[in-house]
Design a protein around this motif. Structure first.
Motif, PDB file in Angstrom:
ATOM      1  N   ALA A  94       0.835  -1.204   0.000  1.00 16.65           N
ATOM      2  CA  ALA A  94       0.000   0.000   0.000  1.00 16.65           C
ATOM      3  C   ALA A  94       0.871   1.256   0.000  1.00 16.65           C
ATOM      4  CB  ALA A  94      -0.935  -0.013   1.203  1.00 16.65           C
ATOM      5  N   GLN A  95       1.959   1.229   0.754  1.00 15.50           N
ATOM      6  CA  GLN A  95       2.862   2.380   0.794  1.00 15.50           C
ATOM      7  C   GLN A  95       3.572   2.595  -0.544  1.00 15.50           C
ATOM      8  OE1 GLN A  95       4.865   1.028   4.453  1.00 15.50           O
ATOM      9  NE2 GLN A  95       4.312   3.006   5.369  1.00 15.50           N
ATOM     10  N   GLN A  96       3.890   1.504  -1.232  1.00 17.64           N
ATOM     11  CA  GLN A  96       4.501   1.629  -2.568  1.00 17.64           C
ATOM     12  C   GLN A  96       3.537   2.325  -3.524  1.00 17.64           C
ATOM     13  OE1 GLN A  96       5.557  -2.380  -3.666  1.00 17.64           O
ATOM     14  NE2 GLN A  96       7.487  -2.342  -2.534  1.00 17.64           N
ATOM     15  N   VAL A  97       2.251   1.960  -3.432  1.00 14.04           N
ATOM     16  CA  VAL A  97       1.242   2.579  -4.297  1.00 14.04           C
ATOM     17  C   VAL A  97       1.131   4.071  -3.983  1.00 14.04           C
ATOM     18  CG1 VAL A  97      -1.228   2.678  -4.828  1.00 14.04           C
ATOM     19  CG2 VAL A  97      -0.076   0.464  -4.674  1.00 14.04           C
ATOM     20  N   GLU A  98       1.105   4.398  -2.692  1.00 12.55           N
ATOM     21  CA  GLU A  98       1.007   5.819  -2.331  1.00 12.55           C
ATOM     22  C   GLU A  98       2.209   6.598  -2.852  1.00 12.55           C
ATOM     23  OE1 GLU A  98       0.181   8.841   1.366  1.00 12.55           O
ATOM     24  OE2 GLU A  98       0.909   6.828   1.851  1.00 12.55           O
ATOM     25  N   LYS A  99       3.386   6.050  -2.672  1.00 11.27           N
ATOM     26  CA  LYS A  99       4.606   6.728  -3.114  1.00 11.27           C
ATOM     27  C   LYS A  99       4.599   6.961  -4.624  1.00 11.27           C
ATOM     28  CE  LYS A  99       9.621   6.436  -2.745  1.00 11.27           C
ATOM     29  NZ  LYS A  99      10.765   5.667  -2.258  1.00 11.27           N
ATOM     30  N   LYS A 100       4.120   5.966  -5.379  1.00  9.86           N
ATOM     31  CA  LYS A 100       4.159   6.051  -6.839  1.00  9.86           C
ATOM     32  C   LYS A 100       2.974   6.823  -7.429  1.00  9.86           C
ATOM     33  CE  LYS A 100       5.179   3.221 -10.872  1.00  9.86           C
ATOM     34  NZ  LYS A 100       5.501   1.886 -11.362  1.00  9.86           N
ATOM     35  N   TYR A 101       1.775   6.672  -6.830  1.00 11.20           N
ATOM     36  CA  TYR A 101       0.577   7.233  -7.467  1.00 11.20           C
ATOM     37  C   TYR A 101      -0.196   8.246  -6.619  1.00 11.20           C
ATOM     38  CZ  TYR A 101       1.380   3.333 -10.629  1.00 11.20           C
ATOM     39  OH  TYR A 101       1.950   2.449 -11.511  1.00 11.20           O
ATOM     40  N   GLY A 102       0.130   8.366  -5.328  1.00 19.94           N
ATOM     41  CA  GLY A 102      -0.541   9.365  -4.508  1.00 19.94           C
ATOM     42  C   GLY A 102      -1.859   8.930  -3.883  1.00 19.94           C
ATOM     43  N   ILE A 103      -2.172   7.654  -3.936  1.00 18.10           N
ATOM     44  CA  ILE A 103      -3.379   7.134  -3.271  1.00 18.10           C
ATOM     45  C   ILE A 103      -2.981   6.821  -1.828  1.00 18.10           C
ATOM     46  CG2 ILE A 103      -5.133   5.321  -3.253  1.00 18.10           C
ATOM     47  CD1 ILE A 103      -4.368   4.876  -6.279  1.00 18.10           C
ATOM     48  N   PRO A 104      -3.655   7.397  -0.822  1.00 16.45           N
ATOM     49  CA  PRO A 104      -3.234   7.178   0.565  1.00 16.45           C
ATOM     50  C   PRO A 104      -3.165   5.694   0.938  1.00 16.45           C
ATOM     51  CG  PRO A 104      -4.908   8.897   0.458  1.00 16.45           C
ATOM     52  CD  PRO A 104      -4.833   8.270  -0.910  1.00 16.45           C
ATOM     53  N   ALA A 105      -2.032   5.295   1.521  1.00 13.96           N
ATOM     54  CA  ALA A 105      -1.873   3.905   1.960  1.00 13.96           C
ATOM     55  C   ALA A 105      -2.942   3.537   2.980  1.00 13.96           C
ATOM     56  CB  ALA A 105      -0.479   3.702   2.548  1.00 13.96           C
TER      57      ALA A 105
END
Length: 197
Positions: free
Chosen positions: A60-71
């Motif tokens: 989830a944190q990888q997604v937030e870092k790459k796309y800005g969706i809150p983990a």
């Protein structure tokens, strides 16, 4: 003698072809077995909420870092949709978000939906994934690409505010539950998921 030599050559060629065919079949069966046994995660239906969060938080944190969706919202969604990894759709089929099937890799299961203000139980096809990380990746694609009728449907989730993201999901029809946003916000606060943002 010449006739025998040609027959021996033909037998040698046929034997070679048979051996080659058996090797190819064996490799194919081995590859299928390897794919089935090593690339499909399985999970315990007795996983604790704390273990579940710890397991999916890095993805989830990888997604937030790459796309800005809150983990925090990804974890809360995955948790509430899958009963924190304890629903059969999650622990057996790796579908954390209740994503409906769009390919042949699917399973038919009962689900509760709110239709015209009433909760009903219906059978639907759900997507099967090889891992929880693959489920998170599919969810991310859905958020980024929207639906065929509205590619921008979930763009409101790309925010620093998990509250705004939760309401963006509910207001854009991610779930039929009229309390969906509040349930996500409650889960984030109860389990301190904002720490992963």
């Amino acid at each position: 003698m010449m006739f025998v030599k040609k027959t021996d050559d033909v037998i040698t060629i046929i034997a070679g072809l048979i051996v080659s065919l058996l090797v190819v079949i064996g490799v194919g069966i081995g590859a299928a077995y390897y794919h089935q046994t090593t690339l499909t995660e399985t999970h315990s239906p007795k996983i604790t909420t704390k273990q579940f969060i710890k397991e999916i938080a890095p993805a989830a944190q990888q997604v937030e870092k790459k796309y800005g969706i809150p983990a925090s919202i990804i974890i809360a969604q995955a948790g509430t949709e899958s009963n924190w990894g304890r629903a059969k759709l999650a622990y057996k089929y790796n579908n954390l978000f209740g994503i409906k099937a769009s390919t042949k890799n699917r399973v038919k299961m009962y689900t509760k939906e709110t239709l015209n203000g009433k909760t009903v139980t219906i059978k639907q096809y759900f997507q099967v994934y090889p891992s929880w990380k693959a489920s998170i990746q599919a969810h991310t694609r859905l958020i980024l690409n929207g639906t065929t009728d509205n590619p921008n449907r979930y763009k409101g989730m790309i925010t620093k505010s998990y509250t705004q993201a939760a309401w963006a999901l509910q207001n854009n029809g991610y779930a039929t539950d009229p309390n969906y946003a509040n349930e996500l916000i409650y889960a984030i606060q109860k389990f301190h998921l904002a720490q992963y943002d």
